[in-house]
Scaffold this motif. Sequence first.
Motif, PDB file in Angstrom:
ATOM      1  N   GLU A   1       0.835  -1.211   0.000  1.00 13.37           N
ATOM      2  CA  GLU A   1       0.000   0.000   0.000  1.00 13.37           C
ATOM      3  C   GLU A   1       0.865   1.253   0.000  1.00 13.37           C
ATOM      4  O   GLU A   1       0.524   2.262  -0.632  1.00 13.37           O
ATOM      5  CB  GLU A   1      -0.930  -0.007   1.223  1.00 13.37           C
ATOM      6  N   ALA A   2       1.988   1.202   0.700  1.00 10.97           N
ATOM      7  CA  ALA A   2       2.913   2.342   0.712  1.00 10.97           C
ATOM      8  C   ALA A   2       3.475   2.585  -0.687  1.00 10.97           C
ATOM      9  O   ALA A   2       3.582   3.735  -1.140  1.00 10.97           O
ATOM     10  CB  ALA A   2       4.039   2.094   1.704  1.00 10.97           C
ATOM     11  N   ILE A   3       3.830   1.516  -1.370  1.00  9.32           N
ATOM     12  CA  ILE A   3       4.348   1.646  -2.738  1.00  9.32           C
ATOM     13  C   ILE A   3       3.264   2.226  -3.651  1.00  9.32           C
ATOM     14  O   ILE A   3       3.552   3.060  -4.532  1.00  9.32           O
ATOM     15  CB  ILE A   3       4.826   0.278  -3.259  1.00  9.32           C
ATOM     16  N   LYS A   4       2.018   1.832  -3.438  1.00 13.27           N
ATOM     17  CA  LYS A   4       0.910   2.383  -4.229  1.00 13.27           C
ATOM     18  C   LYS A   4       0.788   3.892  -4.020  1.00 13.27           C
ATOM     19  O   LYS A   4       0.540   4.649  -4.971  1.00 13.27           O
ATOM     20  CB  LYS A   4      -0.411   1.705  -3.837  1.00 13.27           C
ATOM     21  N   LEU A   5       0.964   4.335  -2.781  1.00  9.86           N
ATOM     22  CA  LEU A   5       0.865   5.773  -2.492  1.00  9.86           C
ATOM     23  C   LEU A   5       1.958   6.548  -3.219  1.00  9.86           C
ATOM     24  O   LEU A   5       1.718   7.644  -3.748  1.00  9.86           O
ATOM     25  CB  LEU A   5       0.964   6.000  -0.986  1.00  9.86           C
ATOM     26  N   VAL A   6       3.152   5.994  -3.241  1.00  6.76           N
ATOM     27  CA  VAL A   6       4.248   6.648  -3.959  1.00  6.76           C
ATOM     28  C   VAL A   6       3.968   6.649  -5.460  1.00  6.76           C
ATOM     29  O   VAL A   6       4.194   7.654  -6.149  1.00  6.76           O
ATOM     30  CB  VAL A   6       5.580   5.933  -3.665  1.00  6.76           C
ATOM     31  N   ALA A   7       3.459   5.538  -5.962  1.00 10.84           N
ATOM     32  CA  ALA A   7       3.148   5.439  -7.391  1.00 10.84           C
ATOM     33  C   ALA A   7       2.052   6.418  -7.791  1.00 10.84           C
ATOM     34  O   ALA A   7       2.095   7.010  -8.882  1.00 10.84           O
ATOM     35  CB  ALA A   7       2.734   4.010  -7.740  1.00 10.84           C
ATOM     36  N   ASN A   8       1.064   6.608  -6.925  1.00  6.21           N
ATOM     37  CA  ASN A   8      -0.016   7.556  -7.226  1.00  6.21           C
ATOM     38  C   ASN A   8       0.512   8.979  -7.336  1.00  6.21           C
ATOM     39  O   ASN A   8       0.111   9.746  -8.217  1.00  6.21           O
ATOM     40  CB  ASN A   8      -1.097   7.475  -6.145  1.00  6.21           C
ATOM     41  N   ALA A   9       1.411   9.336  -6.427  1.00  7.47           N
ATOM     42  CA  ALA A   9       2.007  10.678  -6.487  1.00  7.47           C
ATOM     43  C   ALA A   9       2.820  10.838  -7.764  1.00  7.47           C
ATOM     44  O   ALA A   9       2.758  11.887  -8.426  1.00  7.47           O
ATOM     45  CB  ALA A   9       2.889  10.913  -5.256  1.00  7.47           C
ATOM     46  N   ASN A  10       3.549   9.807  -8.111  1.00  3.90           N
ATOM     47  CA  ASN A  10       4.375   9.875  -9.320  1.00  3.90           C
ATOM     48  C   ASN A  10       3.526   9.945 -10.580  1.00  3.90           C
ATOM     49  O   ASN A  10       3.915  10.589 -11.575  1.00  3.90           O
ATOM     50  CB  ASN A  10       5.302   8.655  -9.379  1.00  3.90           C
ATOM     51  N   LYS A  11       2.374   9.298 -10.550  1.00  8.58           N
ATOM     52  CA  LYS A  11       1.474   9.341 -11.707  1.00  8.58           C
ATOM     53  C   LYS A  11       0.920  10.746 -11.901  1.00  8.58           C
ATOM     54  O   LYS A  11       0.778  11.231 -13.028  1.00  8.58           O
ATOM     55  CB  LYS A  11       0.329   8.349 -11.506  1.00  8.58           C
ATOM     56  N   THR A  12       0.610  11.437 -10.788  1.00  8.17           N
ATOM     57  CA  THR A  12       0.098  12.799 -10.861  1.00  8.17           C
ATOM     58  C   THR A  12       1.169  13.770 -11.329  1.00  8.17           C
ATOM     59  O   THR A  12       0.919  14.645 -12.171  1.00  8.17           O
ATOM     60  CB  THR A  12      -0.431  13.244  -9.482  1.00  8.17           C
ATOM     61  N   GLN A  13       2.381  13.620 -10.791  1.00  9.35           N
ATOM     62  CA  GLN A  13       3.499  14.482 -11.187  1.00  9.35           C
ATOM     63  C   GLN A  13       4.762  13.639 -11.253  1.00  9.35           C
ATOM     64  O   GLN A  13       5.428  13.426 -10.242  1.00  9.35           O
ATOM     65  CB  GLN A  13       3.679  15.646 -10.213  1.00  9.35           C
ATOM     66  N   PRO A  14       5.115  13.176 -12.443  1.00 10.30           N
ATOM     67  CA  PRO A  14       6.256  12.274 -12.584  1.00 10.30           C
ATOM     68  C   PRO A  14       7.581  12.922 -12.174  1.00 10.30           C
ATOM     69  O   PRO A  14       7.789  14.125 -12.337  1.00 10.30           O
ATOM     70  CB  PRO A  14       6.258  11.940 -14.086  1.00 10.30           C
ATOM     71  N   ASN A  15       8.438  12.083 -11.609  1.00  7.67           N
ATOM     72  CA  ASN A  15       9.825  12.459 -11.309  1.00  7.67           C
ATOM     73  C   ASN A  15       9.953  13.627 -10.340  1.00  7.67           C
ATOM     74  O   ASN A  15      10.878  14.442 -10.443  1.00  7.67           O
ATOM     75  CB  ASN A  15      10.584  12.782 -12.604  1.00  7.67           C
ATOM     76  N   GLY A  16       9.052  13.717  -9.377  1.00  2.00           N
ATOM     77  CA  GLY A  16       9.194  14.711  -8.329  1.00  2.00           C
ATOM     78  C   GLY A  16      10.393  14.378  -7.457  1.00  2.00           C
ATOM     79  O   GLY A  16      10.737  13.210  -7.267  1.00  2.00           O
ATOM     80  N   ILE A  17      11.022  15.399  -6.897  1.00  2.00           N
ATOM     81  CA  ILE A  17      12.238  15.175  -6.131  1.00  2.00           C
ATOM     82  C   ILE A  17      11.962  14.358  -4.866  1.00  2.00           C
ATOM     83  O   ILE A  17      12.810  13.583  -4.410  1.00  2.00           O
ATOM     84  CB  ILE A  17      12.914  16.521  -5.792  1.00  2.00           C
ATOM     85  N   PHE A  18      10.787  14.489  -4.291  1.00  3.77           N
ATOM     86  CA  PHE A  18      10.441  13.712  -3.102  1.00  3.77           C
ATOM     87  C   PHE A  18      10.289  12.235  -3.461  1.00  3.77           C
ATOM     88  O   PHE A  18      10.717  11.350  -2.713  1.00  3.77           O
ATOM     89  CB  PHE A  18       9.163  14.254  -2.483  1.00  3.77           C
TER      90      PHE A  18
END
Length: 313
Positions: A248-265
């Motif tokens: 689930e944690a990996i999904k949360l990171v993937a969701n953020a990346n899908k919204t804005q790819p390659n964010g520094i966080f």
Amino acid sequence: MGRSLIISLIFRGMKKLLFAILFLGLGLRVSAQELNFTVIINSDRARIQNTNIFDQMKTSFEQFLNGRSWTSDEFRPEERIKGNLLITINEVPQVGIYSATVQIQTVRPIYGTDYESLVFNFADRNWNFEFIESQPLEFNRFTFLNNISSLLAFYANIALGLDYDTFENKGGDPFFAIANDIVNNAQQSGRAGWVQSTSDRRNRYWLINDIYTSSVFSSIREAYYLYHRQGLDILQIEPDQAYKNILEAIKLVANANKTQPNGIFTISFMDAKSDEISNVLKNAPLEIRTEAVELLLQVDPNNARKYNELLKS
């Protein structure tokens, strides 16, 4: 349940418990200092004769980080947040002025084990500062005093914020607020690394923007808590639930990346966690590994070979 209480519980499951009991039993003063950073200065590229200045830097920077109280919480010595600050001096354009890159890493203990999990791994590529022998380093949250204390205080608060986030969902807010103030004050100096730049997003401005200001990446902060407190901390006693929470944690990171790819966080999270995730998930059920790999390949394709190995287990 706050960070201080949770980490106390964690240490009850570790070998350091005996020292903690002895320490308290003797009635000694509890340390309020929260950080235990080692500063390493690589000066190989600096062509100067007085290399003793770098020993002074190390001592001064470590004292600044480790010798003061950053919070109102009480930390026993064994609870202090461990970190490394690797400073590479790239150039000394004139006496007393230095151009450097900085690598910051922090770790966190995992319940019931002697294992320490890498929480933060970040490369700051553009730091210019002035250092004078016996220079006192002062810090004021609301004023930019110099480029040394501002950078050190910034990363001290980032380290604290992320550590607290791993013990309590969004527990690091007070420290990220301070880090954000540091950036806002430092922008007036015009120094590199503090300003909004379209050419360099791996800087202090974008790091705190992604962590604290932008709502896009708030799910990654939730991932820090879910991955560590509800994942790694219970892996020994509830492995099935732990693997689900890590997914689930990996999904949360993937969701953020899908919204804005390659964010520094996002990049920072994966820089810290890619090796660990690959090792932790080796014993996870196949369906967990399969779904995790699909997400990881989207978020961190540079480590595709590492993640695909999980499907061969």
